[in-house]
Structures are given as C-alpha cells and as structure tokens.
Design a protein around this motif. Structure first.
Motif, PDB file in Angstrom:
ATOM      1  N   LEU A 164       0.777  -1.132  -0.017  1.00  6.12           N
ATOM      2  CA  LEU A 164      -0.157  -0.124  -0.154  1.00  6.12           C
ATOM      3  C   LEU A 164       0.963   1.179  -0.030  1.00  6.12           C
ATOM      4  O   LEU A 164       1.978   1.176   0.605  1.00  6.12           O
ATOM      5  CB  LEU A 164      -0.895  -0.032   1.153  1.00  6.12           C
ATOM      6  CG  LEU A 164      -2.002  -1.130   1.493  1.00  6.12           C
ATOM      7  CD1 LEU A 164      -2.706  -0.738   2.536  1.00  6.12           C
ATOM      8  CD2 LEU A 164      -2.746  -1.418   0.116  1.00  6.12           C
ATOM      9  N   SER A 165       0.443   2.308  -0.588  1.00  7.72           N
ATOM     10  CA  SER A 165       0.916   3.669  -0.727  1.00  7.72           C
ATOM     11  C   SER A 165       0.054   4.548  -0.842  1.00  7.72           C
ATOM     12  O   SER A 165      -1.282   4.267  -1.307  1.00  7.72           O
ATOM     13  CB  SER A 165       2.035   3.410  -1.804  1.00  7.72           C
ATOM     14  OG  SER A 165       1.458   3.581  -2.898  1.00  7.72           O
ATOM     15  N   VAL A 166       0.336   5.836  -0.695  1.00  5.28           N
ATOM     16  CA  VAL A 166      -0.819   6.973  -0.980  1.00  5.28           C
ATOM     17  C   VAL A 166      -0.175   8.227  -1.502  1.00  5.28           C
ATOM     18  O   VAL A 166       1.067   8.515  -1.470  1.00  5.28           O
ATOM     19  CB  VAL A 166      -1.129   7.465   0.461  1.00  5.28           C
ATOM     20  CG1 VAL A 166      -0.046   7.931   1.473  1.00  5.28           C
ATOM     21  CG2 VAL A 166      -2.679   8.359   0.506  1.00  5.28           C
ATOM     22  N   VAL A 167      -0.811   8.768  -1.967  1.00  6.48           N
ATOM     23  CA  VAL A 167      -0.574  10.035  -2.932  1.00  6.48           C
ATOM     24  C   VAL A 167      -1.328  11.196  -1.990  1.00  6.48           C
ATOM     25  O   VAL A 167      -2.596  11.186  -2.346  1.00  6.48           O
ATOM     26  CB  VAL A 167      -1.053  10.226  -4.356  1.00  6.48           C
ATOM     27  CG1 VAL A 167      -0.619  11.529  -5.084  1.00  6.48           C
ATOM     28  CG2 VAL A 167      -0.128   9.248  -5.125  1.00  6.48           C
ATOM     29  N   LYS A 168      -0.476  12.222  -1.234  1.00  8.90           N
ATOM     30  CA  LYS A 168      -1.641  12.770  -0.363  1.00  8.90           C
ATOM     31  C   LYS A 168      -2.066  13.978  -1.357  1.00  8.90           C
ATOM     32  O   LYS A 168      -1.163  14.530  -2.370  1.00  8.90           O
ATOM     33  CB  LYS A 168      -0.391  13.363   0.641  1.00  8.90           C
ATOM     34  CG  LYS A 168      -0.213  12.371   1.551  1.00  8.90           C
ATOM     35  CD  LYS A 168       0.758  12.942   2.749  1.00  8.90           C
ATOM     36  CE  LYS A 168       1.170  11.995   3.709  1.00  8.90           C
ATOM     37  NZ  LYS A 168       2.308  12.564   4.787  1.00  8.90           N
ATOM     38  N   SER A 169      -3.227  14.483  -1.098  1.00  9.54           N
ATOM     39  CA  SER A 169      -3.554  15.861  -1.822  1.00  9.54           C
ATOM     40  C   SER A 169      -3.407  16.956  -1.025  1.00  9.54           C
ATOM     41  O   SER A 169      -3.317  17.127   0.336  1.00  9.54           O
ATOM     42  CB  SER A 169      -5.211  15.671  -1.694  1.00  9.54           C
ATOM     43  OG  SER A 169      -5.714  16.989  -2.144  1.00  9.54           O
ATOM     44  N   PHE A 174      -0.808   7.157   7.270  1.00  8.29           N
ATOM     45  CA  PHE A 174      -0.224   8.489   6.857  1.00  8.29           C
ATOM     46  C   PHE A 174      -0.605   9.540   7.706  1.00  8.29           C
ATOM     47  O   PHE A 174      -1.984   9.567   8.201  1.00  8.29           O
ATOM     48  CB  PHE A 174      -0.379   8.467   5.353  1.00  8.29           C
ATOM     49  CG  PHE A 174      -1.483   8.603   4.709  1.00  8.29           C
ATOM     50  CD1 PHE A 174      -2.233  10.141   4.631  1.00  8.29           C
ATOM     51  CD2 PHE A 174      -2.431   7.447   4.500  1.00  8.29           C
ATOM     52  CE1 PHE A 174      -3.391  10.349   4.095  1.00  8.29           C
ATOM     53  CE2 PHE A 174      -4.019   7.901   4.167  1.00  8.29           C
ATOM     54  CZ  PHE A 174      -4.373   9.104   4.078  1.00  8.29           C
ATOM     55  N   ASN A 175       0.200  10.577   7.605  1.00  8.60           N
ATOM     56  CA  ASN A 175      -0.132  11.792   8.200  1.00  8.60           C
ATOM     57  C   ASN A 175      -0.215  12.753   7.309  1.00  8.60           C
ATOM     58  O   ASN A 175       0.724  13.265   6.593  1.00  8.60           O
ATOM     59  CB  ASN A 175       1.103  11.869   9.562  1.00  8.60           C
ATOM     60  CG  ASN A 175       0.494  13.187  10.292  1.00  8.60           C
ATOM     61  OD1 ASN A 175      -0.569  13.378  10.486  1.00  8.60           O
ATOM     62  ND2 ASN A 175       1.646  13.907  10.779  1.00  8.60           N
ATOM     63  N   VAL A 176      -1.437  13.562   7.596  1.00  5.79           N
ATOM     64  CA  VAL A 176      -1.483  14.825   6.764  1.00  5.79           C
ATOM     65  C   VAL A 176      -0.974  15.975   7.811  1.00  5.79           C
ATOM     66  O   VAL A 176      -1.960  16.150   8.715  1.00  5.79           O
ATOM     67  CB  VAL A 176      -2.862  15.103   6.341  1.00  5.79           C
ATOM     68  CG1 VAL A 176      -3.053  16.495   5.650  1.00  5.79           C
ATOM     69  CG2 VAL A 176      -3.005  13.813   5.402  1.00  5.79           C
TER      70      VAL A 176
END
Length: 455
Positions: free
Chosen positions: A278-283, A369-371
C-alpha cells in the motif's frame, strides 16, 4: 399282479435316489458351513490381532439385573503395559477397577510403581504395567454404549500445508486422530486430548525469520465454531493465522494427553511476503481526496483474481468501509476523503488465487499516513484570483509566528482575567472580615456598658 410287481420292483430305486439326493444336500450344506465358519474364525482372529478397544461383555438376562456388572472386560496375559480411558458422566466420582482376583484399584488407593491415574470431570485415564490377566470390572457412572479405549500410539494425520503460503494468510487445516492404525471415532475423546500447532524457525540466515522464537499458531477444535464445520464429527479443524515474519518455518503438531505427548513434524514451508503493498498520494488541496494505491506482486498470485475489502479510519476516529471488486492488472486505486489534518489509517483484507489456482485470503498490515497541519495552513492562506491561480499572502513561517503571538495574547488575557478574579476575591474576604470585627467591637462595648450600669 404284474402291475404290483413292477411297483414293488421300482420302490427301492425311488428310496435310493431320495437317499442320494439327501446325502448330496447334506454334504453341500456341511461344506458351505465349514467354509463360512472358517472365514468367520479368520476374521475374528484378524480382528483380535488388530483391536485397539476392549469391548464390554455382552449383556444377558441375569447381568441386566445388576447394571454395574455389565462394565466388564478381559485383559490378555501377554500385555506389558496398557492405558485405558473410561468416559463417565460429567462431575461424577472416579471409577473403581476390580481385578480378576477381586481386589480393587481406586483413584486414591493404588500401587504407584505399577499404576498411573489421571482423573478429569468427564473421564479417567489409567496406565497399568503388567496388568493381571483375566476378566476385569469397572464400577462407576460410565456412559452408556461406551467403550474402554486402549491407548497404544495416539497420533494425528493432517493434510500437508500448501506449497505457496503468505505472511498474513489464514489457512484451514483438517486432521483426524488415530490410535495405532485405527481412527478414533469416539466423540468423547476430544475432552481427553489437546491438539496444538507450533511453528519453529529453521534458523536459515537467508530468511527474515532467522533467530525467531517458536510461535503457537492455533489449537485444533471439533466444536463447530470458527472454521470447524460440524461439532463432534471427529474431524479436528485448525485455523492457522500466519501473522508473523516471512521465511522458512517448520510446523509441529502436538498431541497432548494427560500422561504423554506426541508430535508430528511436517516438512518446512517457505512463508512468502505479502503480495500487496500500500502507498498513498497525499492531496495538497483540502477539497480534493487522497489517492490510495495497491501494488500487486504477480510472482506467486494471479493479479486479476484479487479483490479487496477494507476500512478507513479518519483523524476524528470515524470509519468508512470500502471495497475494490471489478478491476484487473497489477495495481488498484481508491480515494480517501480529505477531511482534516491528522493520521489516516487503512486496514485491508485481500482475497484471490495463487498461480497454482489455490484460493487464499490474507490480511495486509495496517497502513497509516499523516497529513500535517502546515499543508492546510499553506493551502488556505491565499486568495483565489480571477484566472483560478492562488496568491499566497503569508508564508508558513509568518503564519506560525502569528499563531504563536495569538496564543500568547490569549494567555495574557486569560492571566489578566484570573488576576482580576483573584483581586475581587481578596476584596470580598477583607470586607467580610471587617464586618465581623465591627460586630465584635459593638457587642463588646454594649455588654461592658450593661455590666457598668448593673453595678
């Protein structure tokens, strides 16, 4: 007269033919009986050699009048050691064994050098060295239609684990118990035995689990719960949750009885890494969602067969389920609503097929993940122009200084309010004390004046 002579002449022939037929029938019946009897004796002898249970004597009209005496069995003279299990009513007292010579063996009265006795709420397990040959009796609340199980070599037979297994996967494994070469069919035996499964690292330095401790994975059960389909069907089911490090592991099955332990060691298996990452592209825009990416490693799985079910946890701890169903290829995507700064958590379960066609299910480790709040401040501290561009009025450092100043001003205002409140409290206390002192002085002079007049 001729007719009579002819009749008399043929009479012995008729009797002889009947006698011959009778003798042939008798011989045929005798041979058949001998053949059947020989076959029965042969089967009886074979059963006698292969038996692992001692059946009670058949009841008759006499012994039916004394039910306790029905619990009888015979032990042969060539037995060096025997282990017996008697199933009885739950909570009942342990049984009493009566030897062929009439002497008794009780749970609290036996020769410790020759007898071992384990009593439970539902059974008695007794090991006897060189038991006295002849008819024995068991007296107690033994369950109806019970058998005395003679323990020779209890073992478990389980299906081998799959060649391709993954860390995080849940496996269903079924096994059956055997006493010697015979399957144990008694539904009561599950109360006697405990079946555990441990995984031991092979300590291969080429794998991640090198030096790892032994891990207890599960206990087999036959109660109709979990992955066990039917209770008391004598098929024990183990639910293996392989939530430990990938590498080379050896499964060891332990059969634990009150007086002994047996183990079955299977061939080591190679536990592969989870085939999903899993991975994420933060907005960077608070009005647009984040993108969650799921990358599939096709080395051991069929990527097109995978479907996902998961749960999103937002910074305010609210949750939202999601699923990814009708997609193919080596990657999947889904969106995560950008609600506020903070930590977002993603929990996912994957379902699919290996390259060999085996169905599997596994749990992917939690992804988070942290925003950061700075991104929000940076993105919201500007003006939107007519052409859609954003003009940043203040930098992040300026916003941070401003926020610190506002915090200090708020603390100053709070301190001033607290000081004012404390000052007011002091004034009220001083005024109250003054009034009390004034009243005391007035009373003093009044009482003194009355005392003077009285003199």
């Amino acid at each position: 007269m001729e007719i009579n002579k002819h009749h008399c002449f043929n009479l012995p022939l008729i009797k002889a033919s009947k006698l011959i037929v009778f003798m042939l029938t008798f011989i045929t019946a005798f041979n058949a009986w001998a053949f059947v009897n020989s076959d029965v004796e042969s089967k009886t002898e074979n059963n006698k050699l292969n038996k692992t249970t001692v059946e009670y004597y058949q009841k008759d009209n006499i012994t039916n009048q004394i039910p306790y005496f029905d619990n009888r069995f015979r032990l042969d003279a060539d037995l060096e050691e025997i282990t017996l299990i008697f199933y009885r009513k739950s909570g009942s007292t342990p049984i009493i064994l009566i030897r062929p010579d009439g002497s008794k063996i009780r749970v609290n009265q036996f020769d410790h050098e020759k007898v071992q006795w384990f009593d439970d709420s539902t059974f008695d397990m007794i090991k006897i060295k060189k038991p006295m040959p002849g008819p024995w009796q068991a007296v107690g609340d033994i369950l109806p239609n019970s058998q005395i199980l003679v323990i020779s070599d209890v073992k478990i037979a389980v299906e081998p684990l799959p060649d391709i297994a993954f860390s995080g996967e849940t496996l269903k494994v079924e096994g059956k118990l055997f006493n010697g070469n015979d399957a144990i069919e008694s539904p009561y035996f599950k109360n006697v035995v405990k079946l555990d499964v441990n995984f031991y690292s092979t300590n291969n330095s080429n794998h991640e689990n090198f030096g790892a401790d032994a891990i207890k994975v599960t206990s087999f059960r036959d109660d109709g719960h979990g992955l066990d389909e039917y209770a008391n069907d004598n098929t024990f089911t183990g639910e293996f949750i392989l939530d430990f490090a990938p590498g080379e592991w050896q499964p060891v099955y332990l059969v634990k009885l009150p007086m002994t332990t047996r183990e079955l060691r299977q061939t080591p298996i190679l536990l592969h890494k989870i085939p999903v990452e899993l991975s994420v592209v933060k907005s960077e825009d608070p009005d647009k969602p984040h993108q969650l990416l799921l990358a599939i490693d096709p080395s051991h799985v069929d990527p097109n067969s995978l479907v996902f079910q998961g749960k999103l946890t937002f910074p305010d701890r609210q949750t939202k389920p999601f699923s990814i169903m009708e997609e193919s290829g080596e990657s999947r995507t889904t969106t995560i609503t950008n609600t506020e700064p903070g930590i977002y958590r993603v929990n996912v379960s994957a379902f699919g097929k290996t390259i060999s066609g085996r169905e599997f299910r596994l749990v992917v480790p939690e992804f988070s993940f942290n925003v950061e709040e700075n991104n929000y401040l940076l993105n919201t501290a500007g003006d939107v122009n007519a052409d859609g561009t954003v003009t940043i009025n203040e930098t992040a450092d300026e916003l941070r200084v401003k926020a610190e100043q506002e915090r200090e001003e708020a603390m100053l205002v709070q301190q001033q309010a607290q000081d004012a409140e404390d000052k007011e409290t002091i004034i009220i206390i001083a005024a109250g004390n003054s009034v009390i002192i004034l009243i005391a002085v007035v009373l003093f002079f009044t009482l003194r004046r009355k005392k003077t007049k009285s003199k």
